[in-house]
Design a protein around this motif. Structure first.
Motif, PDB file in Angstrom:
ATOM      1  N   LEU B 186       1.680  11.088   0.057  1.00 23.15           N
ATOM      2  CA  LEU B 186       2.484  10.478   1.129  1.00 23.15           C
ATOM      3  C   LEU B 186       3.719  11.282   1.519  1.00 23.15           C
ATOM      4  CD1 LEU B 186       2.418   6.731  -0.046  1.00 23.15           C
ATOM      5  CD2 LEU B 186       1.450   7.587   2.089  1.00 23.15           C
ATOM      6  N   LYS B 187       3.937  12.403   0.866  1.00 23.76           N
ATOM      7  CA  LYS B 187       5.250  13.044   1.019  1.00 23.76           C
ATOM      8  C   LYS B 187       5.591  13.509   2.431  1.00 23.76           C
ATOM      9  CE  LYS B 187       3.859  17.649  -0.633  1.00 23.76           C
ATOM     10  NZ  LYS B 187       4.196  18.689  -1.599  1.00 23.76           N
ATOM     11  N   ARG B 188       4.588  13.735   3.286  1.00 25.54           N
ATOM     12  CA  ARG B 188       4.914  14.194   4.642  1.00 25.54           C
ATOM     13  C   ARG B 188       4.897  13.064   5.676  1.00 25.54           C
ATOM     14  NH1 ARG B 188       4.940  19.277   2.887  1.00 25.54           N
ATOM     15  NH2 ARG B 188       3.010  20.137   2.011  1.00 25.54           N
ATOM     16  N   GLU B 189       4.745  11.851   5.211  1.00 26.24           N
ATOM     17  CA  GLU B 189       4.702  10.728   6.148  1.00 26.24           C
ATOM     18  C   GLU B 189       6.076  10.497   6.786  1.00 26.24           C
ATOM     19  OE1 GLU B 189       2.098   9.257   7.150  1.00 26.24           O
ATOM     20  OE2 GLU B 189       0.685  10.037   5.671  1.00 26.24           O
ATOM     21  N   PRO B 190       6.093  10.306   8.110  1.00 24.33           N
ATOM     22  CA  PRO B 190       7.385  10.040   8.762  1.00 24.33           C
ATOM     23  C   PRO B 190       7.787   8.567   8.685  1.00 24.33           C
ATOM     24  CG  PRO B 190       5.656  10.230  10.409  1.00 24.33           C
ATOM     25  CD  PRO B 190       4.992  10.446   9.062  1.00 24.33           C
ATOM     26  N   LEU B 191       6.845   7.725   8.288  1.00 27.38           N
ATOM     27  CA  LEU B 191       7.082   6.271   8.330  1.00 27.38           C
ATOM     28  C   LEU B 191       6.188   5.583   7.322  1.00 27.38           C
ATOM     29  CD1 LEU B 191       8.026   3.600   9.890  1.00 27.38           C
ATOM     30  CD2 LEU B 191       5.926   3.882  11.208  1.00 27.38           C
ATOM     31  N   ILE B 192       6.749   4.678   6.535  1.00 25.44           N
ATOM     32  CA  ILE B 192       5.974   3.931   5.541  1.00 25.44           C
ATOM     33  C   ILE B 192       6.386   2.454   5.596  1.00 25.44           C
ATOM     34  CG2 ILE B 192       5.551   3.617   3.054  1.00 25.44           C
ATOM     35  CD1 ILE B 192       6.152   6.675   2.762  1.00 25.44           C
ATOM     36  N   TYR B 193       5.397   1.578   5.616  1.00 28.55           N
ATOM     37  CA  TYR B 193       5.686   0.143   5.586  1.00 28.55           C
ATOM     38  C   TYR B 193       5.492  -0.415   4.174  1.00 28.55           C
ATOM     39  CZ  TYR B 193       5.677  -0.020  10.720  1.00 28.55           C
ATOM     40  OH  TYR B 193       5.969   0.165  12.052  1.00 28.55           O
ATOM     41  N   ALA B 194       6.375  -1.329   3.786  1.00 25.24           N
ATOM     42  CA  ALA B 194       6.277  -2.012   2.492  1.00 25.24           C
ATOM     43  C   ALA B 194       5.956  -3.481   2.739  1.00 25.24           C
ATOM     44  CB  ALA B 194       7.591  -1.880   1.741  1.00 25.24           C
ATOM     45  N   ILE B 195       4.843  -3.918   2.181  1.00 27.38           N
ATOM     46  CA  ILE B 195       4.407  -5.309   2.375  1.00 27.38           C
ATOM     47  C   ILE B 195       4.535  -6.074   1.065  1.00 27.38           C
ATOM     48  CG2 ILE B 195       2.428  -6.782   2.941  1.00 27.38           C
ATOM     49  CD1 ILE B 195       1.413  -4.720   4.852  1.00 27.38           C
ATOM     50  N   ALA B 196       5.079  -7.261   1.115  1.00 29.32           N
ATOM     51  CA  ALA B 196       5.206  -8.113  -0.078  1.00 29.32           C
ATOM     52  C   ALA B 196       5.578  -9.525   0.372  1.00 29.32           C
ATOM     53  CB  ALA B 196       6.274  -7.568  -1.018  1.00 29.32           C
ATOM     54  N   ILE B 218      13.363   8.536   5.154  1.00 23.35           N
ATOM     55  CA  ILE B 218      12.018   8.252   5.667  1.00 23.35           C
ATOM     56  C   ILE B 218      12.084   6.918   6.412  1.00 23.35           C
ATOM     57  CG2 ILE B 218       9.626   7.654   5.036  1.00 23.35           C
ATOM     58  CD1 ILE B 218       9.924   9.424   2.545  1.00 23.35           C
ATOM     59  N   ASN B 219      11.589   6.895   7.634  1.00 23.59           N
ATOM     60  CA  ASN B 219      11.564   5.641   8.373  1.00 23.59           C
ATOM     61  C   ASN B 219      10.699   4.628   7.633  1.00 23.59           C
ATOM     62  OD1 ASN B 219      13.131   6.075  10.885  1.00 23.59           O
ATOM     63  ND2 ASN B 219      11.676   7.769  11.125  1.00 23.59           N
ATOM     64  N   ALA B 220      11.164   3.405   7.606  1.00 26.32           N
ATOM     65  CA  ALA B 220      10.472   2.401   6.802  1.00 26.32           C
ATOM     66  C   ALA B 220      10.793   0.999   7.302  1.00 26.32           C
ATOM     67  CB  ALA B 220      10.905   2.528   5.342  1.00 26.32           C
ATOM     68  N   GLY B 221       9.941   0.083   6.913  1.00 28.35           N
ATOM     69  CA  GLY B 221      10.200  -1.305   7.257  1.00 28.35           C
ATOM     70  C   GLY B 221       9.522  -2.219   6.257  1.00 28.35           C
ATOM     71  N   TYR B 222      10.183  -3.322   5.963  1.00 30.91           N
ATOM     72  CA  TYR B 222       9.592  -4.335   5.088  1.00 30.91           C
ATOM     73  C   TYR B 222       8.868  -5.352   5.957  1.00 30.91           C
ATOM     74  CZ  TYR B 222       9.580  -8.952   2.938  1.00 30.91           C
ATOM     75  OH  TYR B 222       9.204 -10.209   2.539  1.00 30.91           O
ATOM     76  N   ILE B 223       7.645  -5.663   5.587  1.00 31.87           N
ATOM     77  CA  ILE B 223       6.863  -6.679   6.304  1.00 31.87           C
ATOM     78  C   ILE B 223       6.443  -7.762   5.311  1.00 31.87           C
ATOM     79  CG2 ILE B 223       4.730  -7.138   7.599  1.00 31.87           C
ATOM     80  CD1 ILE B 223       4.770  -4.161   8.467  1.00 31.87           C
ATOM     81  N   HIS B 224       6.738  -9.005   5.632  1.00 31.06           N
ATOM     82  CA  HIS B 224       6.293 -10.113   4.784  1.00 31.06           C
ATOM     83  C   HIS B 224       4.767 -10.231   4.897  1.00 31.06           C
ATOM     84  CE1 HIS B 224       5.472 -14.306   3.664  1.00 31.06           C
ATOM     85  NE2 HIS B 224       6.561 -14.233   2.930  1.00 31.06           N
ATOM     86  N   SER B 225       4.098 -10.349   3.760  1.00 34.59           N
ATOM     87  CA  SER B 225       2.622 -10.388   3.737  1.00 34.59           C
ATOM     88  C   SER B 225       2.031 -11.411   4.702  1.00 34.59           C
ATOM     89  CB  SER B 225       2.113 -10.750   2.341  1.00 34.59           C
ATOM     90  OG  SER B 225       2.722  -9.973   1.365  1.00 34.59           O
TER      91      SER B 225
END
Lengths: 325, 325
Positions: B186-196, B218-225
């Motif tokens: 994943l190291k070159r990803e510009p964006l990662i979403y975290a779901i929980a 790294i661009n990121a966002g938390y998303i509720h499952s």
């Protein structure tokens, strides 16, 4: 003629009045409907001591809050009345002996079966703001507050909804050229952040999750204005776009601080400044509460601008309603 | 020898006991510290009827909740004890006559001046899990619960913290090769979403906001499952990365549903499945509550893996602590 939703609101409020002491108000829904209930959480927490919690519908069901019981009020919303998680959460409230009140556009839905009281709002182009989901929710909200803690401010709140269309229309006209320009500039962005706080949190959340991610397939995230400085601001760079809602409420200091910082390092900061809204038809002590409805009209214009600029209709979906999931 | 924080916890809990009937518990902080308090909101809402709200510190101050008063408890946290918004929110609680309890690593801070009670945790590599922020918060949380609603489960909760290090260590060893592989991919990803969802929400939020946005840019966002299906899932595509925490709690059904759907359309779904954790040292009825601490060890490993793979130390900042803002 009294509109149907007014009778439905009256019935629901009468039921609430019968609870000797409300122990907890739960606002439960999914996606845009959850966002739509957020302002009620904000307003209630500022106006009454009764605890109020906002929760994704299935989080509510699986969490099974200890306080849920016969003195609780569960308020839910699903446009189609068919969102399974929302129906389930509402049914859970009913089964626990709570007073359950649902908002829906559709008639005779599963949600309506699960809830003791359903309040129907109108929908579609040309509908007066007072009859749309938010107008109806605010009428209910202020009637609810006035029932549990009578105050002339809440009576004025209900009256303000009646003449809301005029204010929404003015903001729409005012921001049409602005949002057309913004969306032209932003149309090729792969990622856009929405910053807001207070009563605008729901609007910014649904702008990111529904308008951008769902309806435009643009990566997006909602960032709370205060939280921006405690992590997210480190991704700020000259080419990272932020759309910041600047409130007219006491939380404006957070929004302004975030916008000011973002503008130091990003060339792509767009501000929905509610202080620019013509709110002359809204009493000053109610402007904070109503401002998010006007901001919502601007967010919608941005979404419509993107749809036009990107040739990507807001009605296109690849998964939603198309697959089993 | 009794550790210092145990005496501090005892003092704080004694103060809470003196409140005839707690009307509201407010958990207020910023960024990682806000995320760190989230599990207490989850646990309290499941175990006691007393209302509990989690709020960004300045949102709390500017919102000025109606219920805040002499029967309220305000719990805050700032690692340095100097976060202005958290100090301000804690002071607001103290001024309102509430019982204020702060968590901090630093001694003699402004936060300590603003709070009536401060509980100090330890920090740094090699610190036993029971003395770290979360261990101390859980000891406090279960002591608090046991004071307001005595239950042997809460006594076992406190005992579980004591032997927590062993479980954390096992998960760390178990996931070391896995997270090394993940971060390479994943190291070159510009964006990662975290779901929980549920008790893991805070961890996933701070993974996105602190570990990724703040410490890796790294661009990121938390998303509720649960929310994933009501907007965000439309951005799912073969190349969009999601890290999904799968709970062992009742909300697992949401997490599993999100992970299952994401895997249908994305080739980059990484699952932190808590069912794979060795929790043999934790009683079954407490595993849901403690699982997020173990998940936190995995999130941290991912962050450390990124730092190594990307040559971007977790200590690098461009704005935080470097500028006035």
């Amino acid at each position: 003629m009294v509109e149907a939703h007014k009778v439905e609101i009256e019935d629901a409020v009468e039921a609430v009045k019968k609870i000797e002491k409300i122990n907890h108000i739960y606002l439960v829904a999914c996606g845009g409907s959850l966002a739509f209930l957020q302002p009620l959480e904000y307003i209630f927490s500022k106006e009454i001591e009764t605890p109020v919690s906002l929760m994704p519908a299935r989080e509510f069901s699986t969490r099974d809050p200890k306080a849920l019981g016969s003195n609780s009020v569960v308020i839910s919303c699903s446009h189609s009345g068919s969102t399974p998680e929302t129906v389930e959460a509402t049914q859970k409230g009913t089964d626990a002996g709570a007073t359950t009140i649902a908002f829906a556009f559709a008639e005779d839905s599963n949600l309506e079966k699960a809830a003791q009281h359903t309040i129907h709002y109108s929908w579609g182009k040309g509908t007066d703001a007072s009859d749309l989901n938010t107008g109806v929710a605010y009428t209910f909200g202020f009637e609810f507050l006035n029932a549990v803690s009578p105050n002339e401010k809440f009576v004025r709140g209900v009256e303000t909804v009646e003449r809301l269309e005029k204010s929404v229309d003015k903001v729409r006209k005012q921001f049409a050229p602005t949002t057309a320009e913004w969306t032209k500039e932003l149309k090729r962005e792969p990622l856009i952040y929405a910053i807001a706080s207070g009563v605008n949190s729901g609007q910014a959340y649904s702008f990111a999750a529904c308008w951008l991610q769902e309806m435009q397939w643009i990566n997006a995230g909602y960032i709370h204005s205060g939280e921006y400085f405690h992590g997210p601001f480190e991704i700020t760079d000259y080419d990272v776009p932020f759309i910041v809602a600047k409130s007219v409420g006491p939380n404006r200091i957070m929004d302004e601080r975030a916008a000011k910082f973002a503008k130091r390092f990003s060339e792509k900061v767009y501000e929905i400044d509610e202080a620019e809204f013509d709110m002359s038809d809204i009493d000053e002590d109610l402007q904070d509460y109503f401002s998010q409805i006007l901001a919502g009209a601007v967010y919608r214009q941005i979404a419509e601008g993107f749809a036009y600029q990107r040739g990507h209709s807001l009605d296109v979906r690849r998964y939603m309603w198309k697959l089993e999931y």
